[in-house]
Design an enzyme around this catalytic site. Structure first.
Site, PDB file in Angstrom:
ATOM      1  N   TYR A  63      40.933  51.648  59.068  1.00 30.41           N
ATOM      2  CA  TYR A  63      40.429  50.888  59.904  1.00 30.41           C
ATOM      3  C   TYR A  63      41.020  50.766  61.069  1.00 30.41           C
ATOM      4  O   TYR A  63      40.683  50.771  62.250  1.00 30.41           O
ATOM      5  CB  TYR A  63      39.812  49.670  59.431  1.00 30.41           C
ATOM      6  CG  TYR A  63      38.138  49.601  58.963  1.00 30.41           C
ATOM      7  CD1 TYR A  63      37.875  50.565  57.745  1.00 30.41           C
ATOM      8  CD2 TYR A  63      37.137  49.029  59.463  1.00 30.41           C
ATOM      9  CE1 TYR A  63      36.633  50.819  57.407  1.00 30.41           C
ATOM     10  CE2 TYR A  63      35.952  49.104  59.004  1.00 30.41           C
ATOM     11  CZ  TYR A  63      35.804  50.101  58.023  1.00 30.41           C
ATOM     12  OH  TYR A  63      34.533  50.159  57.532  1.00 30.41           O
ATOM     13  N   THR A  67      36.926  32.987  40.468  1.00 34.37           N
ATOM     14  CA  THR A  67      38.087  32.320  39.921  1.00 34.37           C
ATOM     15  C   THR A  67      38.415  31.216  40.709  1.00 34.37           C
ATOM     16  O   THR A  67      39.415  30.218  40.387  1.00 34.37           O
ATOM     17  CB  THR A  67      39.243  33.166  39.862  1.00 34.37           C
ATOM     18  OG1 THR A  67      39.601  33.865  41.113  1.00 34.37           O
ATOM     19  CG2 THR A  67      39.189  34.281  38.798  1.00 34.37           C
ATOM     20  N   ASN A  85      32.821  33.585  45.985  1.00 37.79           N
ATOM     21  CA  ASN A  85      31.736  33.607  44.696  1.00 37.79           C
ATOM     22  C   ASN A  85      31.992  32.575  43.513  1.00 37.79           C
ATOM     23  O   ASN A  85      31.440  32.549  42.591  1.00 37.79           O
ATOM     24  CB  ASN A  85      31.648  34.952  44.303  1.00 37.79           C
ATOM     25  CG  ASN A  85      32.797  35.799  43.718  1.00 37.79           C
ATOM     26  OD1 ASN A  85      33.754  35.050  43.593  1.00 37.79           O
ATOM     27  ND2 ASN A  85      32.342  36.735  43.093  1.00 37.79           N
ATOM     28  N   ALA A 131      45.201  40.219  52.256  1.00 44.16           N
ATOM     29  CA  ALA A 131      46.298  39.591  51.138  1.00 44.16           C
ATOM     30  C   ALA A 131      46.600  40.634  50.242  1.00 44.16           C
ATOM     31  O   ALA A 131      45.850  41.027  49.344  1.00 44.16           O
ATOM     32  CB  ALA A 131      45.644  38.493  50.482  1.00 44.16           C
ATOM     33  N   GLY A 160      34.616  45.560  57.813  1.00 41.92           N
ATOM     34  CA  GLY A 160      33.271  45.994  58.627  1.00 41.92           C
ATOM     35  C   GLY A 160      32.990  44.686  59.492  1.00 41.92           C
ATOM     36  O   GLY A 160      32.526  44.864  60.688  1.00 41.92           O
ATOM     37  N   LYS A 163      35.414  44.561  62.444  1.00 42.31           N
ATOM     38  CA  LYS A 163      34.937  45.435  63.254  1.00 42.31           C
ATOM     39  C   LYS A 163      34.090  45.053  64.284  1.00 42.31           C
ATOM     40  O   LYS A 163      33.790  45.208  65.431  1.00 42.31           O
ATOM     41  CB  LYS A 163      34.948  46.692  62.418  1.00 42.31           C
ATOM     42  CG  LYS A 163      34.518  47.975  63.567  1.00 42.31           C
ATOM     43  CD  LYS A 163      34.576  49.235  62.548  1.00 42.31           C
ATOM     44  CE  LYS A 163      33.341  50.333  63.218  1.00 42.31           C
ATOM     45  NZ  LYS A 163      32.217  50.227  62.530  1.00 42.31           N
ATOM     46  N   LYS A 210      36.374  46.028  42.049  1.00 39.01           N
ATOM     47  CA  LYS A 210      35.197  45.897  43.423  1.00 39.01           C
ATOM     48  C   LYS A 210      35.556  44.996  44.432  1.00 39.01           C
ATOM     49  O   LYS A 210      35.371  45.367  45.673  1.00 39.01           O
ATOM     50  CB  LYS A 210      33.909  45.306  42.783  1.00 39.01           C
ATOM     51  CG  LYS A 210      33.392  46.497  42.044  1.00 39.01           C
ATOM     52  CD  LYS A 210      31.845  46.004  41.175  1.00 39.01           C
ATOM     53  CE  LYS A 210      30.818  45.515  42.481  1.00 39.01           C
ATOM     54  NZ  LYS A 210      29.511  45.231  41.602  1.00 39.01           N
ATOM     55  N   TYR A 227      44.224  46.012  39.136  1.00 37.08           N
ATOM     56  CA  TYR A 227      44.749  44.898  40.356  1.00 37.08           C
ATOM     57  C   TYR A 227      45.692  45.643  41.228  1.00 37.08           C
ATOM     58  O   TYR A 227      45.351  45.706  42.715  1.00 37.08           O
ATOM     59  CB  TYR A 227      45.515  43.900  39.864  1.00 37.08           C
ATOM     60  CG  TYR A 227      45.958  42.762  40.956  1.00 37.08           C
ATOM     61  CD1 TYR A 227      44.720  42.055  41.642  1.00 37.08           C
ATOM     62  CD2 TYR A 227      47.303  42.512  41.290  1.00 37.08           C
ATOM     63  CE1 TYR A 227      45.269  41.259  42.469  1.00 37.08           C
ATOM     64  CE2 TYR A 227      47.717  41.773  42.078  1.00 37.08           C
ATOM     65  CZ  TYR A 227      46.576  40.923  42.853  1.00 37.08           C
ATOM     66  OH  TYR A 227      47.065  40.086  43.833  1.00 37.08           O
TER      67      TYR A 227
END
Ligand code: UDP
Length: 311
Positions: free
Chosen positions: A160, A37, A34, A115, A103, A106, A92, A146
């Site tokens: 998962y 950073t 996005n 990471a 997801g 999967k 988030k 963080y």
């Protein structure tokens, strides 16, 4: 058939090096970022290769057409000043972003690599840090956003794996340096390099006796890819076990650049870990990995890069 890899955070420092090395090894790479950073300049040289880029915030549903063999979840602010300025996006992407990336893995039957970070050990009371150490993290301190996001991400990843049977890997990354770090990202190596190259004072926080262990980017990427291709599902530390004080790394950078900069001391940030060094027994025995690049060699390459960036 070429294997297809999705990398979230592909325009970041580590993400872009991972993308490039996987392209070199004949994978198809789909990068997502996005650009909070990350920077498209880190991946602009990849566009004539088997690489595609999607500008997307992975805290929202990730849609990828066709088969995917690996999902590498690298998206996150990662330097202390970034996550202090972006506390909620950091939480988030570690929580919701990890959920979305898992997801995707999967749904596609893909392997997943998260990471993670040495920050899961917090200000460690065990030294060096083994993967079995549970850590000493202040959840309500400024770094908690963080550290706890990454701890949550590890818990979600194991859920998962255990509940959905996804083949997951957790890499705990220790301090890494190299070209494509942002000059102003606030971390020790880029901060000291930009200061010495501008003949400014070098800002050592505290008395500089806190320690870190610095890994050169190519060694890290090699370790990540070995883990990605391994059968291992439990966390693995990837980091260089050569430990030094922050004052020593500052002095080394000053000496290597022949700069006239002087060290000045500034207050130690809250919860700044006093010591950090990975125990890499697991990486050595399970992956046959150990770092190859000596500090001086890595610093020379990094200084070359920063010289091109300092105006
Ligand atoms: N540090 C410093 N001066 C700077 C930037 C960082 O002395 O300009 C120190 C920081 O307090 C920490 C160490 O260098 O003890 C490594 O900091 P960095 O931000 O690179 O990452 P961390 O290991 O703390 O996540």
């Amino acid at each position: 058939m070429k294997k297809r890899v999705v990398i979230t955070g592909a325009a970041g420092f580590i993400g872009s090096h991972l993308a490039e090395t996987l392209l070199d090894r004949d994978y198809t790479v789909i990068g997502i970022d996005n650009l909070l950073t990350g920077d498209t300049a880190n991946i602009s040289h990849l566009h004539n290769r088997d690489f595609s880029f999607i500008k997307h915030d992975v805290t929202n549903y990730i849609y990828i057409d066709g088969p995917v063999d690996f999902v590498l979840h690298w998206a996150s602010p990662a330097s202390p000043i970034d996550y202090l300025e972006l506390p909620i996006p950091t939480l988030k992407v570690g929580a919701l972003g990890t959920h979305k990336a898992l997801g995707l893995a999967k749904a596609k039957g893909a392997r997943f690599v998260i990471a993670s970070t040495s920050e899961v050990y917090g200000d460690p009371l065990e030294h060096p840090q083994k993967e079995t150490y549970w850590g000493n993290v202040n959840p309500v301190g400024p770094r908690g956003v963080y550290d706890e996001a990454k701890r949550f991400a590890e818990a979600m990843t194991m859920a998962y794996h255990r509940y959905h049977g996804v083949d997951t890997k957790i890499v705990r990354i220790f301090n890494t340096y190299g070209p494509r770090m942002r000059l102003n990202d606030g971390r020790a190596v880029p901060a000291f390099m930009s200061q010495v190259l501008r003949n400014q004072d070098v800002t050592v926080f505290g008395d500089g006796s806190q320690t870190r262990s610095f890994t050169y980017i190519t060694d890290l990427v090699d370790g990540i890819i070995r883990l990605m291709l391994s059968a291992e599902n439990d966390p693995v530390n990837i980091g260089n076990p050569v430990e030094m004080t922050i004052k020593q790394i500052a002095e080394t950078i000053i000496t290597m650049t022949g700069s006239s900069s002087k060290i000045v001391y500034r207050p130690l940030p809250t919860d700044d870990p006093k010591q950090r060094r990975p125990d890499i027994t697991r990486a050595r025995t399970l992956l046959g990995w150990e770092p190859k690049v000596q500090l001086e060699e890595g610093l020379v390459k990094t200084i070359e890069y920063f010289r091109t960036k300092v105006g």
